[in-house]
Design a protein around this motif. Structure first.
Motif, PDB file in Angstrom:
ATOM      1  N   TYR A  19       6.446   3.367  -7.201  1.00 35.22           N
ATOM      2  CA  TYR A  19       5.027   3.406  -7.498  1.00 35.22           C
ATOM      3  C   TYR A  19       4.277   2.678  -6.399  1.00 35.22           C
ATOM      4  O   TYR A  19       4.729   1.653  -5.897  1.00 35.22           O
ATOM      5  CB  TYR A  19       4.725   2.738  -8.845  1.00 35.22           C
ATOM      6  CG  TYR A  19       5.203   3.553 -10.007  1.00 35.22           C
ATOM      7  CD1 TYR A  19       4.449   4.625 -10.485  1.00 35.22           C
ATOM      8  CD2 TYR A  19       6.423   3.276 -10.618  1.00 35.22           C
ATOM      9  CE1 TYR A  19       4.895   5.391 -11.543  1.00 35.22           C
ATOM     10  CE2 TYR A  19       6.867   4.037 -11.685  1.00 35.22           C
ATOM     11  CZ  TYR A  19       6.097   5.097 -12.141  1.00 35.22           C
ATOM     12  OH  TYR A  19       6.540   5.861 -13.189  1.00 35.22           O
ATOM     13  N   PHE A  20       3.120   3.243  -6.013  1.00 37.57           N
ATOM     14  CA  PHE A  20       2.262   2.537  -5.079  1.00 37.57           C
ATOM     15  C   PHE A  20       1.612   1.380  -5.814  1.00 37.57           C
ATOM     16  O   PHE A  20       1.126   1.536  -6.921  1.00 37.57           O
ATOM     17  CB  PHE A  20       1.165   3.464  -4.531  1.00 37.57           C
ATOM     18  CG  PHE A  20       1.668   4.476  -3.553  1.00 37.57           C
ATOM     19  CD1 PHE A  20       1.739   5.806  -3.890  1.00 37.57           C
ATOM     20  CD2 PHE A  20       2.069   4.076  -2.295  1.00 37.57           C
ATOM     21  CE1 PHE A  20       2.210   6.747  -3.001  1.00 37.57           C
ATOM     22  CE2 PHE A  20       2.535   5.009  -1.387  1.00 37.57           C
ATOM     23  CZ  PHE A  20       2.610   6.347  -1.735  1.00 37.57           C
ATOM     24  N   ASP A  21       1.628   0.216  -5.184  1.00 37.41           N
ATOM     25  CA  ASP A  21       0.902  -0.924  -5.739  1.00 37.41           C
ATOM     26  C   ASP A  21      -0.588  -0.645  -5.579  1.00 37.41           C
ATOM     27  O   ASP A  21      -1.010  -0.006  -4.628  1.00 37.41           O
ATOM     28  CB  ASP A  21       1.281  -2.221  -5.022  1.00 37.41           C
ATOM     29  CG  ASP A  21       2.718  -2.633  -5.305  1.00 37.41           C
ATOM     30  OD1 ASP A  21       3.272  -2.198  -6.320  1.00 37.41           O
ATOM     31  OD2 ASP A  21       3.272  -3.396  -4.496  1.00 37.41           O
TER      32      ASP A  21
ATOM     33  N   THR B 123       2.925   7.936  -8.293  1.00 37.80           N
ATOM     34  CA  THR B 123       4.257   7.919  -7.715  1.00 37.80           C
ATOM     35  C   THR B 123       4.195   8.389  -6.273  1.00 37.80           C
ATOM     36  O   THR B 123       3.272   9.087  -5.870  1.00 37.80           O
ATOM     37  CB  THR B 123       5.222   8.821  -8.508  1.00 37.80           C
ATOM     38  OG1 THR B 123       4.719  10.140  -8.501  1.00 37.80           O
ATOM     39  CG2 THR B 123       5.396   8.310  -9.923  1.00 37.80           C
ATOM     40  N   TRP B 124       5.189   8.028  -5.512  1.00 35.20           N
ATOM     41  CA  TRP B 124       5.204   8.325  -4.087  1.00 35.20           C
ATOM     42  C   TRP B 124       5.237   9.813  -3.798  1.00 35.20           C
ATOM     43  O   TRP B 124       4.828  10.249  -2.730  1.00 35.20           O
ATOM     44  CB  TRP B 124       6.378   7.638  -3.385  1.00 35.20           C
ATOM     45  CG  TRP B 124       7.713   8.161  -3.805  1.00 35.20           C
ATOM     46  CD1 TRP B 124       8.485   7.722  -4.835  1.00 35.20           C
ATOM     47  CD2 TRP B 124       8.428   9.248  -3.236  1.00 35.20           C
ATOM     48  NE1 TRP B 124       9.623   8.453  -4.939  1.00 35.20           N
ATOM     49  CE2 TRP B 124       9.628   9.401  -3.961  1.00 35.20           C
ATOM     50  CE3 TRP B 124       8.186  10.106  -2.177  1.00 35.20           C
ATOM     51  CZ2 TRP B 124      10.564  10.379  -3.668  1.00 35.20           C
ATOM     52  CZ3 TRP B 124       9.128  11.078  -1.876  1.00 35.20           C
ATOM     53  CH2 TRP B 124      10.299  11.201  -2.635  1.00 35.20           C
TER      54      TRP B 124
ATOM     55  N   ILE C   9       4.808  -0.782  -2.032  1.00 37.23           N
ATOM     56  CA  ILE C   9       5.371  -0.001  -3.136  1.00 37.23           C
ATOM     57  C   ILE C   9       6.274  -0.873  -3.992  1.00 37.23           C
ATOM     58  O   ILE C   9       6.784  -1.904  -3.537  1.00 37.23           O
ATOM     59  CB  ILE C   9       6.161   1.227  -2.635  1.00 37.23           C
ATOM     60  CG1 ILE C   9       7.366   0.794  -1.789  1.00 37.23           C
ATOM     61  CG2 ILE C   9       5.283   2.209  -1.894  1.00 37.23           C
ATOM     62  CD1 ILE C   9       8.370   1.907  -1.548  1.00 37.23           C
ATOM     63  N   THR C  10       6.444  -0.428  -5.208  1.00 35.85           N
ATOM     64  CA  THR C  10       7.397  -1.053  -6.122  1.00 35.85           C
ATOM     65  C   THR C  10       8.488  -0.030  -6.404  1.00 35.85           C
ATOM     66  O   THR C  10       8.217   0.993  -7.043  1.00 35.85           O
ATOM     67  CB  THR C  10       6.714  -1.464  -7.440  1.00 35.85           C
ATOM     68  OG1 THR C  10       5.663  -2.390  -7.135  1.00 35.85           O
ATOM     69  CG2 THR C  10       7.704  -2.095  -8.405  1.00 35.85           C
TER      70      THR C  10
ATOM     71  N   GLY D 108      -0.077  10.229  -3.300  1.00 35.77           N
ATOM     72  CA  GLY D 108      -0.047   9.332  -2.157  1.00 35.77           C
ATOM     73  C   GLY D 108       0.115   9.991  -0.809  1.00 35.77           C
ATOM     74  O   GLY D 108      -0.237   9.403   0.193  1.00 35.77           O
ATOM     75  N   LEU D 109       0.621  11.200  -0.750  1.00 34.63           N
ATOM     76  CA  LEU D 109       0.866  11.828   0.541  1.00 34.63           C
ATOM     77  C   LEU D 109      -0.227  12.810   0.935  1.00 34.63           C
ATOM     78  O   LEU D 109      -0.080  13.533   1.909  1.00 34.63           O
ATOM     79  CB  LEU D 109       2.231  12.544   0.526  1.00 34.63           C
ATOM     80  CG  LEU D 109       3.423  11.618   0.328  1.00 34.63           C
ATOM     81  CD1 LEU D 109       4.708  12.419   0.290  1.00 34.63           C
ATOM     82  CD2 LEU D 109       3.491  10.576   1.425  1.00 34.63           C
ATOM     83  N   ARG D 110      -1.339  12.819   0.226  1.00 42.10           N
ATOM     84  CA  ARG D 110      -2.393  13.783   0.506  1.00 42.10           C
ATOM     85  C   ARG D 110      -2.908  13.695   1.930  1.00 42.10           C
ATOM     86  O   ARG D 110      -3.207  14.707   2.533  1.00 42.10           O
ATOM     87  CB  ARG D 110      -3.555  13.615  -0.462  1.00 42.10           C
ATOM     88  CG  ARG D 110      -3.253  14.157  -1.822  1.00 42.10           C
ATOM     89  CD  ARG D 110      -4.459  14.074  -2.691  1.00 42.10           C
ATOM     90  NE  ARG D 110      -4.884  12.679  -2.804  1.00 42.10           N
ATOM     91  CZ  ARG D 110      -5.920  12.280  -3.485  1.00 42.10           C
ATOM     92  NH1 ARG D 110      -6.671  13.138  -4.115  1.00 42.10           N
ATOM     93  NH2 ARG D 110      -6.227  10.999  -3.545  1.00 42.10           N
ATOM     94  N   GLY D 111      -3.047  12.521   2.496  1.00 42.64           N
ATOM     95  CA  GLY D 111      -3.606  12.380   3.832  1.00 42.64           C
ATOM     96  C   GLY D 111      -2.571  12.287   4.923  1.00 42.64           C
ATOM     97  O   GLY D 111      -2.871  11.840   6.017  1.00 42.64           O
ATOM     98  N   SER D 112      -1.337  12.707   4.662  1.00 37.84           N
ATOM     99  CA  SER D 112      -0.274  12.489   5.639  1.00 37.84           C
ATOM    100  C   SER D 112      -0.484  13.256   6.941  1.00 37.84           C
ATOM    101  O   SER D 112      -0.094  12.771   8.001  1.00 37.84           O
ATOM    102  CB  SER D 112       1.093  12.808   5.037  1.00 37.84           C
ATOM    103  OG  SER D 112       1.162  14.147   4.634  1.00 37.84           O
TER     104      SER D 112
END
Length: 178
Positions: free
Chosen positions: A56-58, A3-4, A40-41, A8-12
């Protein structure tokens, strides 16, 4: 699927540094690099604000960045590593295949890795990644160690808005290609 609001935000933080660097490179006509949006979906959308609240990230995103440096097509992915061992599971087969095809079309593909504990960056050529990748595929280590990397491709955070000065190791890479 992730999930977003989780992995997914680890490397922001790294992404923000690279984005600012790319802005400086563009402003100085050195490079034109775009961040590739992550597909994303959407799952939930707030009807009042029309904002996505859950998505969700595709799975099949290719690389983080793509563009051109002084007439040379480049694509790269930015990764963070918190230890001296980089797990190859952080790189996906479809990314490697995209980068391989990109280089077949005379582009240059690479990874920027930020070793956060050491606060040093590494420019990982696709050629070098493939050595580690093929070793893994043949039953060897599923990671590579900091000590296995070539000293010439390490660099530190820059100044003056060029936080991740990757054009210098890119030049070393181009010189090695002939």
């Amino acid at each position: 699927m992730s999930t977003w609001n989780s992995r997914g935000l680890r490397g922001s933080a790294l992404e923000e540094l690279v984005n600012r660097t790319n802005e400086v490179y563009a402003a100085n006509s050195l490079a034109l690099i775009q961040k590739v949006p992550t597909p994303i979906t959407p799952i939930n959308i707030d009807k009042q604000t029309r904002h996505i609240t859950l998505a969700y990230f595709d799975q099949k995103s290719t690389v983080d960045y793509i563009g051109v440096v002084q007439g040379i097509p480049v694509c790269f992915d930015a990764k963070e590593c918190h230890t001296d061992t980089f797990p190859l599971q952080n790189i996906h087969e479809h990314q490697v295949e995209f980068m391989r095809q990109f280089e077949e079309q005379q582009g240059v593909a690479f990874f920027l890795i930020h070793y956060t504990k050491r606060d040093v960056f590494y420019y990982l050529t696709l050629r070098q990644l493939l050595v580690f990748w093929n070793r893994m595929k043949e039953g060897g280590r599923k990671s590579f160690r900091f000590e296995e990397l070539s000293e010439e491709f390490f660099f530190s955070m820059g100044k003056g808005g060029v936080f991740v000065p990757y054009l210098q190791p890119l030049q070393i890479d181009l010189d090695a290609r002939g």
